[in-house]
Scaffold this motif. Sequence first.
Motif, PDB file in Angstrom:
ATOM      1  N   PRO A  33      69.893  60.298  52.464  1.00 43.03           N
ATOM      2  CA  PRO A  33      70.020  61.699  52.049  1.00 43.03           C
ATOM      3  C   PRO A  33      68.648  62.305  51.741  1.00 43.03           C
ATOM      4  O   PRO A  33      67.731  61.605  51.298  1.00 43.03           O
ATOM      5  N   GLU A  34      68.520  63.592  51.984  1.00 38.69           N
ATOM      6  CA  GLU A  34      67.251  64.290  51.775  1.00 38.69           C
ATOM      7  C   GLU A  34      66.700  64.113  50.363  1.00 38.69           C
ATOM      8  O   GLU A  34      65.496  63.960  50.172  1.00 38.69           O
ATOM      9  N   ASP A  35      67.584  64.118  49.368  1.00 41.96           N
ATOM     10  CA  ASP A  35      67.115  64.006  47.987  1.00 41.96           C
ATOM     11  C   ASP A  35      66.579  62.614  47.650  1.00 41.96           C
ATOM     12  O   ASP A  35      66.004  62.404  46.591  1.00 41.96           O
ATOM     13  N   MET A  36      66.746  61.658  48.564  1.00 41.83           N
ATOM     14  CA  MET A  36      66.225  60.309  48.342  1.00 41.83           C
ATOM     15  C   MET A  36      64.920  60.074  49.095  1.00 41.83           C
ATOM     16  O   MET A  36      64.350  58.993  49.040  1.00 41.83           O
ATOM     17  N   LEU A  37      64.435  61.083  49.805  1.00 44.17           N
ATOM     18  CA  LEU A  37      63.165  60.977  50.522  1.00 44.17           C
ATOM     19  C   LEU A  37      62.021  61.316  49.569  1.00 44.17           C
ATOM     20  O   LEU A  37      61.355  62.334  49.692  1.00 44.17           O
ATOM     21  N   THR A  38      61.816  60.431  48.607  1.00 47.62           N
ATOM     22  CA  THR A  38      60.813  60.648  47.563  1.00 47.62           C
ATOM     23  C   THR A  38      59.765  59.538  47.605  1.00 47.62           C
ATOM     24  O   THR A  38      60.027  58.441  48.108  1.00 47.62           O
ATOM     25  N   PRO A  39      58.580  59.817  47.059  1.00 49.22           N
ATOM     26  CA  PRO A  39      57.545  58.772  47.013  1.00 49.22           C
ATOM     27  C   PRO A  39      58.013  57.507  46.288  1.00 49.22           C
ATOM     28  O   PRO A  39      57.665  56.400  46.689  1.00 49.22           O
ATOM     29  N   GLU A  40      58.809  57.674  45.250  1.00 45.96           N
ATOM     30  CA  GLU A  40      59.294  56.507  44.505  1.00 45.96           C
ATOM     31  C   GLU A  40      60.086  55.558  45.396  1.00 45.96           C
ATOM     32  O   GLU A  40      60.080  54.351  45.191  1.00 45.96           O
ATOM     33  N   GLY A  46      60.473  49.872  46.020  1.00 37.83           N
ATOM     34  CA  GLY A  46      61.183  51.132  46.197  1.00 37.83           C
ATOM     35  C   GLY A  46      62.015  51.138  47.469  1.00 37.83           C
ATOM     36  O   GLY A  46      63.182  51.542  47.466  1.00 37.83           O
ATOM     37  N   ILE A  47      61.431  50.665  48.570  1.00 44.00           N
ATOM     38  CA  ILE A  47      62.136  50.633  49.852  1.00 44.00           C
ATOM     39  C   ILE A  47      63.317  49.669  49.791  1.00 44.00           C
ATOM     40  O   ILE A  47      64.419  50.004  50.212  1.00 44.00           O
ATOM     41  N   THR A  48      63.080  48.489  49.250  1.00 46.36           N
ATOM     42  CA  THR A  48      64.147  47.479  49.157  1.00 46.36           C
ATOM     43  C   THR A  48      65.286  47.962  48.267  1.00 46.36           C
ATOM     44  O   THR A  48      66.461  47.817  48.617  1.00 46.36           O
ATOM     45  N   ASP A  49      64.948  48.561  47.129  1.00 47.55           N
ATOM     46  CA  ASP A  49      65.978  49.084  46.228  1.00 47.55           C
ATOM     47  C   ASP A  49      66.796  50.195  46.904  1.00 47.55           C
ATOM     48  O   ASP A  49      68.018  50.234  46.784  1.00 47.55           O
ATOM     49  N   LEU A  50      66.111  51.068  47.635  1.00 47.78           N
ATOM     50  CA  LEU A  50      66.810  52.166  48.340  1.00 47.78           C
ATOM     51  C   LEU A  50      67.781  51.611  49.374  1.00 47.78           C
ATOM     52  O   LEU A  50      68.950  52.019  49.413  1.00 47.78           O
TER      53      LEU A  50
END
Length: 81
Positions: free
Chosen positions: A57-64, A71-75
């Motif tokens: 989702p667009e709202d998850m395209l964050t630096p975090e 961050g990538i693995t958690d996402l």
Amino acid sequence: MEQIKNGILDYLKDNSFMEQGTVLKDSDSLTQNGIIDSIGLLELIDYICETYSIEIPEDMLTPENFDSLKGITDLITRLAK
């Protein structure tokens, strides 16, 4: 989670400025360490969506969510459920 992290590391070693012998901590910044740039980030997002059959989702395209292995693995873990 280790399998996801290793998959992302392999992708970065094959498709970025990351050298094969580079050791990354889970929290190291991919952009600040010169491993990935804006184009590389877009390619990484495509790779993640295709490999893990997820839509980000667009709202998850964050630096975090994209500037570290953690961050990538958690996402991916959150979205792949």
